[in-house]
Design an enzyme around this catalytic site. Structure first.
Site, short mmCIF file in Angstrom:
data_model
loop_
_atom_site.label_atom_id
_atom_site.label_comp_id
_atom_site.label_asym_id
_atom_site.label_seq_id
_atom_site.Cartn_x
_atom_site.Cartn_y
_atom_site.Cartn_z
N SER A 169 0.71 -0.99 0.08
CA SER A 169 -0.10 0.07 0.22
C SER A 169 1.19 1.22 -0.34
O SER A 169 1.81 1.04 0.62
CB SER A 169 -0.81 0.31 1.25
OG SER A 169 -1.56 1.67 1.59
N TYR B 112 -1.35 -0.96 10.24
CA TYR B 112 -1.83 -1.56 8.42
C TYR B 112 -0.33 -1.01 8.34
O TYR B 112 0.73 -1.75 7.06
CB TYR B 112 -2.91 -0.70 8.20
CG TYR B 112 -3.27 -0.61 6.57
CD1 TYR B 112 -3.49 -2.13 6.35
CD2 TYR B 112 -3.05 0.31 5.78
CE1 TYR B 112 -3.25 -2.13 4.40
CE2 TYR B 112 -3.05 0.23 4.90
CZ TYR B 112 -3.26 -1.23 4.02
OH TYR B 112 -3.85 -1.23 2.99
#
Length: 265
Positions: free
Chosen positions: A141, A154
């Site tokens: 990401s 995350y």
């Protein structure tokens, strides 16, 4: 450019979102898709909607259960005989401040986004080394390159899998095995709805940035094209995400000042 016709492509997290979109795009390129996620019925719904559905197979597994992963791996080889691309796509996001995030939630995110992908890759790696060909892909990401509020765990997990992939790439460079990492920005999926809050429960609603992100199909077309070109570091997102990645290289201090002012939840 690499031709994906009749290549065996194993995609995790394939029942929805980016995984579903990648499956559809690879199928259009003639690949044979192995779809994996926890729920078999949902995988079958995806499979029958792909081009030439009879060429593809659904194999359910929980990626955090090592025994299920090993059984799925055996099934893939029994069904297809080989694996040409492994797409580590299954993931879990977060929407909570560090001060509000329990250690159980911290570990849950790391388990899905890092340890499970490491285990699956280590399970499949001997097949790639024996074949002396193949590509291992990780869907990281942009958050794993930048780090923003409400996404600490995350971001950390996505950064960890990126650097693990860098090491893997170096180790298998002379063995015919290629390693790519994809860094999506905001894409219209259920990622925010399913993201964990500090207590480890699904947030349950979308946010503006994700709702206004790239279409999943657009993301998949860009990703598959980049993989066909043999790219290893693949950033796919809007202008803001790409600018952030550029600033992380050119002037990290400027980027950190920008992030402090952002409203990213």
């Amino acid at each position: 450019m690499e031709n994906f016709d009749n290549k065996i492509v194993w995609i995790t997290g394939a029942s929805s979102g980016l995984g579903k979109a990648l499956a559809a795009e690879f199928a259009l390129q003639g690949a044979q898709i192995v779809l994996s996620a926890r729920r078999f019925d949902e995988l079958e719904n995806v499979r029958v909607g792909l081009l030439n559905p009879e060429k593809h197979v659904s194999i359910a597994m929980d990626i955090t259960d090592e025994s299920q992963v090993l059984h799925a791996y055996e099934q893939v080889l029994a069904e297809k005989g080989r694996i040409d691309l492994l797409i580590n796509n299954a993931g879990l996001s977060q929407r909570a401040l560090i001060s509000e995030t329990s250690m159980l939630t911290e570990r849950a995110i790391m388990e899905v986004d890092y340890f499970s992908q490491v285990f699956l890759t280590k399970t499949v790696l001997p097949t790639f080394l024996k074949q002396k060909t193949g590509r291992i892909v990780f869907v990281s990401s942009v958050a794993g390159l930048l780090g923003t509020q409400y996404r600490a765990s995350y971001s950390a997990a996505k950064a960890a899998i990126h650097l693990w992939a860098n090491s893997l790439r170096a180790e298998v460079a002379n063995d015919g095995v290629n390693v790519s990492v994809i860094f999506p920005g905001f894409v219209k999926t259920n990622v925010s709805i399913n993201a964990l809050n500090g207590e480890g429960k699904a947030q349950g609603f979308d946010n503006e940035a994700t709702a206004n992100g790239l279409e999943a199909g657009d993301f998949a077309k860009r990703a598959v094209k980049a993989l066909a070109n043999g790219e290893e570091f693949i950033v796919i997102g809007g202008k803001k995400e790409k600018m952030g990645v550029m600033m992380s290289r050119v002037s990290p201090s400027t980027l950190y000042k920008m992030i402090r002012k952002m409203k990213v939840k």
